[in-house]
Motif scaffolding. Structure first.
Motif, mmCIF file in Angstrom:
data_model
loop_
_atom_site.group_PDB
_atom_site.id
_atom_site.type_symbol
_atom_site.label_atom_id
_atom_site.label_comp_id
_atom_site.label_asym_id
_atom_site.label_seq_id
_atom_site.Cartn_x
_atom_site.Cartn_y
_atom_site.Cartn_z
ATOM 1 N N PHE A 3 2.067 42.744 -13.746
ATOM 2 C CA PHE A 3 2.127 42.496 -12.325
ATOM 3 C C PHE A 3 2.612 43.584 -11.597
ATOM 4 C CE2 PHE A 3 6.374 41.197 -13.442
ATOM 5 C CZ PHE A 3 6.290 40.507 -14.487
ATOM 6 N N ASP A 4 2.478 43.394 -10.113
ATOM 7 C CA ASP A 4 2.977 44.505 -9.092
ATOM 8 C C ASP A 4 4.347 43.902 -8.754
ATOM 9 O OD1 ASP A 4 3.218 46.250 -7.361
ATOM 10 O OD2 ASP A 4 1.658 45.380 -5.954
ATOM 11 N N THR A 5 5.259 45.037 -9.190
ATOM 12 C CA THR A 5 6.559 44.486 -8.956
ATOM 13 C C THR A 5 7.037 44.956 -7.616
ATOM 14 O OG1 THR A 5 7.225 46.642 -10.028
ATOM 15 C CG2 THR A 5 7.451 44.426 -11.266
ATOM 16 N N SER A 6 6.023 45.747 -6.859
ATOM 17 C CA SER A 6 6.485 46.397 -5.433
ATOM 18 C C SER A 6 6.191 45.087 -4.178
ATOM 19 C CB SER A 6 5.719 47.489 -4.911
ATOM 20 O OG SER A 6 4.204 47.119 -4.991
ATOM 21 N N VAL A 25 17.064 37.743 -12.139
ATOM 22 C CA VAL A 25 15.842 37.499 -13.148
ATOM 23 C C VAL A 25 14.940 38.713 -12.494
ATOM 24 C CG1 VAL A 25 13.942 36.412 -14.255
ATOM 25 C CG2 VAL A 25 16.527 35.434 -14.324
ATOM 26 N N LEU A 26 14.564 38.330 -11.275
ATOM 27 C CA LEU A 26 13.336 39.109 -10.746
ATOM 28 C C LEU A 26 13.736 40.723 -10.567
ATOM 29 C CD1 LEU A 26 12.561 37.030 -7.641
ATOM 30 C CD2 LEU A 26 11.022 37.362 -9.454
ATOM 31 N N LYS A 27 15.138 41.031 -10.263
ATOM 32 C CA LYS A 27 15.374 42.416 -10.393
ATOM 33 C C LYS A 27 15.185 43.079 -11.820
ATOM 34 C CE LYS A 27 18.028 42.682 -6.157
ATOM 35 N NZ LYS A 27 19.324 42.605 -5.586
ATOM 36 N N GLN A 28 15.797 42.043 -12.873
ATOM 37 C CA GLN A 28 15.531 42.685 -14.272
ATOM 38 C C GLN A 28 14.122 42.960 -14.590
ATOM 39 O OE1 GLN A 28 17.309 40.302 -17.325
ATOM 40 N NE2 GLN A 28 19.003 39.515 -16.027
ATOM 41 N N LEU A 29 13.108 42.082 -13.869
ATOM 42 C CA LEU A 29 11.759 42.306 -14.415
ATOM 43 C C LEU A 29 11.238 43.474 -13.376
ATOM 44 C CD1 LEU A 29 10.659 38.695 -14.462
ATOM 45 C CD2 LEU A 29 11.089 40.219 -16.143
ATOM 46 N N GLY A 30 12.121 44.188 -12.512
ATOM 47 C CA GLY A 30 11.509 45.166 -11.773
ATOM 48 C C GLY A 30 11.168 44.971 -10.102
ATOM 49 N N PHE A 31 11.462 43.814 -9.738
ATOM 50 C CA PHE A 31 11.170 43.303 -8.505
ATOM 51 C C PHE A 31 12.461 43.986 -7.612
ATOM 52 C CE2 PHE A 31 8.600 40.387 -10.588
ATOM 53 C CZ PHE A 31 7.317 40.533 -9.948
ATOM 54 N N SER A 32 12.186 44.385 -6.204
ATOM 55 C CA SER A 32 13.243 44.823 -5.692
ATOM 56 C C SER A 32 13.135 44.405 -4.183
ATOM 57 C CB SER A 32 13.273 46.323 -5.390
ATOM 58 O OG SER A 32 12.149 46.982 -4.926
ATOM 59 N N ASP A 33 11.925 43.824 -3.852
ATOM 60 C CA ASP A 33 11.683 43.375 -2.284
ATOM 61 C C ASP A 33 12.020 41.820 -2.228
ATOM 62 O OD1 ASP A 33 11.299 43.274 0.207
ATOM 63 O OD2 ASP A 33 9.458 44.262 0.125
ATOM 64 N N ILE A 34 12.932 41.361 -2.095
ATOM 65 C CA ILE A 34 13.362 40.026 -2.404
ATOM 66 C C ILE A 34 13.902 39.287 -1.236
ATOM 67 C CG2 ILE A 34 14.180 38.148 -3.884
ATOM 68 C CD1 ILE A 34 14.532 40.180 -5.942
ATOM 69 N N VAL A 35 13.408 38.177 -0.600
ATOM 70 C CA VAL A 35 13.860 37.491 0.626
ATOM 71 C C VAL A 35 14.398 36.183 0.139
ATOM 72 C CG1 VAL A 35 13.232 36.776 2.972
ATOM 73 C CG2 VAL A 35 12.520 38.798 1.942
ATOM 74 N N GLU A 36 15.367 35.690 0.609
ATOM 75 C CA GLU A 36 15.886 34.243 0.359
ATOM 76 C C GLU A 36 15.870 33.306 1.530
ATOM 77 O OE1 GLU A 36 20.095 33.998 -1.486
ATOM 78 O OE2 GLU A 36 19.867 36.449 -1.752
ATOM 79 N N ALA A 37 15.513 32.268 1.204
ATOM 80 C CA ALA A 37 15.458 30.951 2.124
ATOM 81 C C ALA A 37 16.042 29.733 1.593
ATOM 82 C CB ALA A 37 14.044 30.587 2.541
ATOM 83 N N GLU A 38 17.062 29.135 2.543
ATOM 84 C CA GLU A 38 17.840 27.905 2.034
ATOM 85 C C GLU A 38 17.026 26.590 1.787
ATOM 86 O OE1 GLU A 38 21.579 29.929 4.368
ATOM 87 O OE2 GLU A 38 21.335 27.747 4.263
ATOM 88 N N ASP A 39 15.718 26.555 2.367
ATOM 89 C CA ASP A 39 15.154 25.365 2.359
ATOM 90 C C ASP A 39 13.602 25.517 2.758
ATOM 91 O OD1 ASP A 39 14.701 24.900 5.036
ATOM 92 O OD2 ASP A 39 16.515 23.823 5.271
ATOM 93 N N GLY A 40 12.746 24.714 2.649
ATOM 94 C CA GLY A 40 11.257 24.919 2.935
ATOM 95 C C GLY A 40 11.202 25.583 4.452
#
Length: 127
Positions: A3-6, A25-40
């Motif tokens: 899968f494309d980790t970019s 976990v995502l970073k361990q798998l190679g993902f670096s572009d991660i955005v967080e949200a607190e709810d839906g």
């Protein structure tokens, strides 16, 4: 890994600790572009601002649950094709069935290992 980790990943959970674990976990798998949200609700705002390649969402959240978020995403022509992984607590099989009916791409039962997460991602992306 096939899968494309970019790709940009949206992590939705009301607990900061859980978001940190999922991000780790995502970073361990190679993902670096991660955005967080607190709810839906916040997640939907983020989804309308930017293009995401994957959503990883908790089930139980205030304001808007993971299932409601899933239904909103699948009901939106611009968002409906984004892979959606639901994170759920152990022993909630009826939730999993409901999520599958609502179009979830896959689900992960807590607690999970990076290996489990990776396997689920590979299934989602056809690897």
């Amino acid at each position: 890994m096939s899968f494309d980790t970019s790709m940009k990943v949206l992590v939705v959970d009301d607990f900061a600790t859980m978001r940190r674990i999922v991000k780790g976990v995502l970073k361990q798998l190679g993902f670096s572009d991660i955005v967080e949200a607190e709810d839906g609700n916040i997640a939907l705002e983020e989804l309308k601002k930017e293009k995401f390649g994957l959503i990883v969402s908790d089930w139980n959240m205030p304001n808007m649950t993971g299932l409601d978020l899933l239904k909103a995403v699948r009901g939106d022509a611009n968002l409906k094709d984004i892979p959606f992984i639901m994170v759920t607590a152990e022993g909630q099989k009826e939730n999993v069935v409901e999520a599958v009916k609502s179009g979830v791409s896959n689900y992960i039962v807590k607690p999970f290992t990076p290996e489990t997460f990776s396997e689920k991602l590979q299934k989602v992306f056809g690897g």
